[in-house]
Design a protein around this motif. Structure first.
Motif, PDB file in Angstrom:
ATOM      1  N   PHE A 145       0.951  -1.478   0.045  1.00 23.04           N
ATOM      2  CA  PHE A 145       0.145   0.354   0.573  1.00 23.04           C
ATOM      3  C   PHE A 145       0.571   0.754  -0.130  1.00 23.04           C
ATOM      4  O   PHE A 145       1.745   1.404   0.228  1.00 23.04           O
ATOM      5  CB  PHE A 145      -1.154   0.062   1.277  1.00 23.04           C
ATOM      6  CG  PHE A 145      -0.048   0.330   2.844  1.00 23.04           C
ATOM      7  CD1 PHE A 145      -0.622   0.921   3.482  1.00 23.04           C
ATOM      8  CD2 PHE A 145       0.212  -0.712   3.127  1.00 23.04           C
ATOM      9  CE1 PHE A 145       0.500   1.619   4.287  1.00 23.04           C
ATOM     10  CE2 PHE A 145       1.454  -0.366   4.618  1.00 23.04           C
ATOM     11  CZ  PHE A 145       1.225   0.708   4.776  1.00 23.04           C
ATOM     12  N   LEU A 146       0.078   3.138  -0.426  1.00 25.00           N
ATOM     13  CA  LEU A 146       0.920   3.772  -0.675  1.00 25.00           C
ATOM     14  C   LEU A 146       0.635   4.385   0.928  1.00 25.00           C
ATOM     15  O   LEU A 146      -0.811   3.969   1.277  1.00 25.00           O
ATOM     16  CB  LEU A 146       0.367   4.430  -1.353  1.00 25.00           C
ATOM     17  CG  LEU A 146       1.127   3.438  -2.981  1.00 25.00           C
ATOM     18  CD1 LEU A 146       1.029   4.851  -4.159  1.00 25.00           C
ATOM     19  CD2 LEU A 146       2.550   3.745  -3.141  1.00 25.00           C
ATOM     20  N   VAL A 147       1.710   5.398   1.424  1.00 31.39           N
ATOM     21  CA  VAL A 147       0.967   6.079   2.506  1.00 31.39           C
ATOM     22  C   VAL A 147       2.089   7.219   2.507  1.00 31.39           C
ATOM     23  O   VAL A 147       3.208   7.972   1.287  1.00 31.39           O
ATOM     24  CB  VAL A 147       1.947   5.418   3.754  1.00 31.39           C
ATOM     25  CG1 VAL A 147       2.989   5.154   3.533  1.00 31.39           C
ATOM     26  CG2 VAL A 147       1.216   5.966   4.845  1.00 31.39           C
ATOM     27  N   ASN A 148       1.127   8.057   3.151  1.00 31.76           N
ATOM     28  CA  ASN A 148       1.696  10.366   2.619  1.00 31.76           C
ATOM     29  C   ASN A 148       2.725   9.642   3.730  1.00 31.76           C
ATOM     30  O   ASN A 148       1.719  10.109   5.106  1.00 31.76           O
ATOM     31  CB  ASN A 148       0.182  10.560   3.269  1.00 31.76           C
ATOM     32  CG  ASN A 148       1.106  12.575   2.831  1.00 31.76           C
ATOM     33  OD1 ASN A 148       2.347  12.453   2.643  1.00 31.76           O
ATOM     34  ND2 ASN A 148       0.184  13.121   2.853  1.00 31.76           N
ATOM     35  N   HIS A 149       4.094  10.261   3.947  1.00 30.81           N
ATOM     36  CA  HIS A 149       4.444  10.089   4.520  1.00 30.81           C
ATOM     37  C   HIS A 149       4.451  11.628   5.273  1.00 30.81           C
ATOM     38  O   HIS A 149       5.042  11.524   6.830  1.00 30.81           O
ATOM     39  CB  HIS A 149       5.982  10.172   3.839  1.00 30.81           C
ATOM     40  CG  HIS A 149       6.518  11.390   3.691  1.00 30.81           C
ATOM     41  ND1 HIS A 149       5.640  11.037   2.118  1.00 30.81           N
ATOM     42  CD2 HIS A 149       7.583  12.238   3.831  1.00 30.81           C
ATOM     43  CE1 HIS A 149       6.920  12.126   1.569  1.00 30.81           C
ATOM     44  NE2 HIS A 149       7.692  12.909   2.915  1.00 30.81           N
ATOM     45  N   LEU A 150       3.686  12.340   4.839  1.00 32.71           N
ATOM     46  CA  LEU A 150       4.110  13.340   5.528  1.00 32.71           C
ATOM     47  C   LEU A 150       2.487  13.439   6.955  1.00 32.71           C
ATOM     48  O   LEU A 150       2.489  14.436   7.749  1.00 32.71           O
ATOM     49  CB  LEU A 150       3.216  14.794   5.014  1.00 32.71           C
ATOM     50  CG  LEU A 150       4.399  15.057   4.065  1.00 32.71           C
ATOM     51  CD1 LEU A 150       3.469  16.309   3.001  1.00 32.71           C
ATOM     52  CD2 LEU A 150       5.134  15.136   4.477  1.00 32.71           C
ATOM     53  N   GLN A 151       2.023  11.958   7.003  1.00 30.85           N
ATOM     54  CA  GLN A 151       0.997  12.087   7.551  1.00 30.85           C
ATOM     55  C   GLN A 151       1.333  11.014   8.847  1.00 30.85           C
ATOM     56  O   GLN A 151       0.360  11.017   9.474  1.00 30.85           O
ATOM     57  CB  GLN A 151      -0.291  11.515   6.920  1.00 30.85           C
ATOM     58  CG  GLN A 151      -0.877  12.511   6.114  1.00 30.85           C
ATOM     59  CD  GLN A 151      -1.245  13.831   7.218  1.00 30.85           C
ATOM     60  OE1 GLN A 151      -2.395  13.739   8.182  1.00 30.85           O
ATOM     61  NE2 GLN A 151      -1.391  14.997   6.452  1.00 30.85           N
ATOM     62  N   ILE A 152       2.424  10.601   8.828  1.00 36.14           N
ATOM     63  CA  ILE A 152       3.641   9.740   9.486  1.00 36.14           C
ATOM     64  C   ILE A 152       3.664  10.028  11.396  1.00 36.14           C
ATOM     65  O   ILE A 152       3.934  11.656  11.522  1.00 36.14           O
ATOM     66  CB  ILE A 152       4.480   9.105   9.573  1.00 36.14           C
ATOM     67  CG1 ILE A 152       4.280   8.492   8.556  1.00 36.14           C
ATOM     68  CG2 ILE A 152       4.908   8.447  10.582  1.00 36.14           C
ATOM     69  CD1 ILE A 152       5.229   7.335   7.894  1.00 36.14           C
ATOM     70  N   GLU A 153       3.182  10.215  12.326  1.00 39.06           N
ATOM     71  CA  GLU A 153       3.462  10.402  13.458  1.00 39.06           C
ATOM     72  C   GLU A 153       4.375  10.272  14.275  1.00 39.06           C
ATOM     73  O   GLU A 153       5.592  10.927  14.365  1.00 39.06           O
ATOM     74  CB  GLU A 153       1.926  10.554  14.373  1.00 39.06           C
ATOM     75  CG  GLU A 153       1.980  11.254  15.908  1.00 39.06           C
ATOM     76  CD  GLU A 153       1.413  11.676  16.429  1.00 39.06           C
ATOM     77  OE1 GLU A 153       1.429  11.685  17.892  1.00 39.06           O
ATOM     78  OE2 GLU A 153      -0.442  10.779  15.882  1.00 39.06           O
ATOM     79  N   CYS A 154       4.584   8.822  13.859  1.00 35.18           N
ATOM     80  CA  CYS A 154       5.426   8.047  14.405  1.00 35.18           C
ATOM     81  C   CYS A 154       5.439   6.721  14.215  1.00 35.18           C
ATOM     82  O   CYS A 154       4.532   6.095  13.397  1.00 35.18           O
ATOM     83  CB  CYS A 154       5.737   8.297  16.814  1.00 35.18           C
ATOM     84  SG  CYS A 154       4.554   7.441  17.188  1.00 35.18           S
TER      85      CYS A 154
END
Length: 87
Positions: free
Chosen positions: A12-21
């Motif tokens: 899957f693709l994840v928006n790295h700017l939305q990763i908190e930790c």
């Protein structure tokens, strides 16, 4: 966005700017800003590397399409005159 693999094998693709930790539990747990989380197969070092690679690509593209804000002046023309206006 970066491509990751869930522990089930689903990619899957994840928006790295939305990763908190990112937690190590011992799996890699990605916690998002909205408190959703994903358990992934990738290591922290791999994820950080993918984020760095993605950001480098974005910067390269930005440099390629940057508009030159200081074009070379046309020789012999000190100022631009509008039609019908004489000085």
């Amino acid at each position: 966005m970066i491509m990751l693999t869930k522990t089930s094998g689903e990619r899957f693709l994840v928006n790295h700017l939305q990763i908190e930790c990112i937690e190590l539990i011992p799996e890699t747990k990605i916690v998002m800003m909205n408190r959703d989380f994903y358990l992934v197969q990738e290591s922290v070092q791999d994820i950080v590397g993918r984020i760095a690679d993605y950001n480098a690509k974005v910067q390269d593209i930005h440099r390629m399409i940057a508009v030159n804000d200081d074009p070379k002046p046309t020789p012999g023309r000190g100022s631009v005159q509008r039609p019908g206006l004489r000085r």
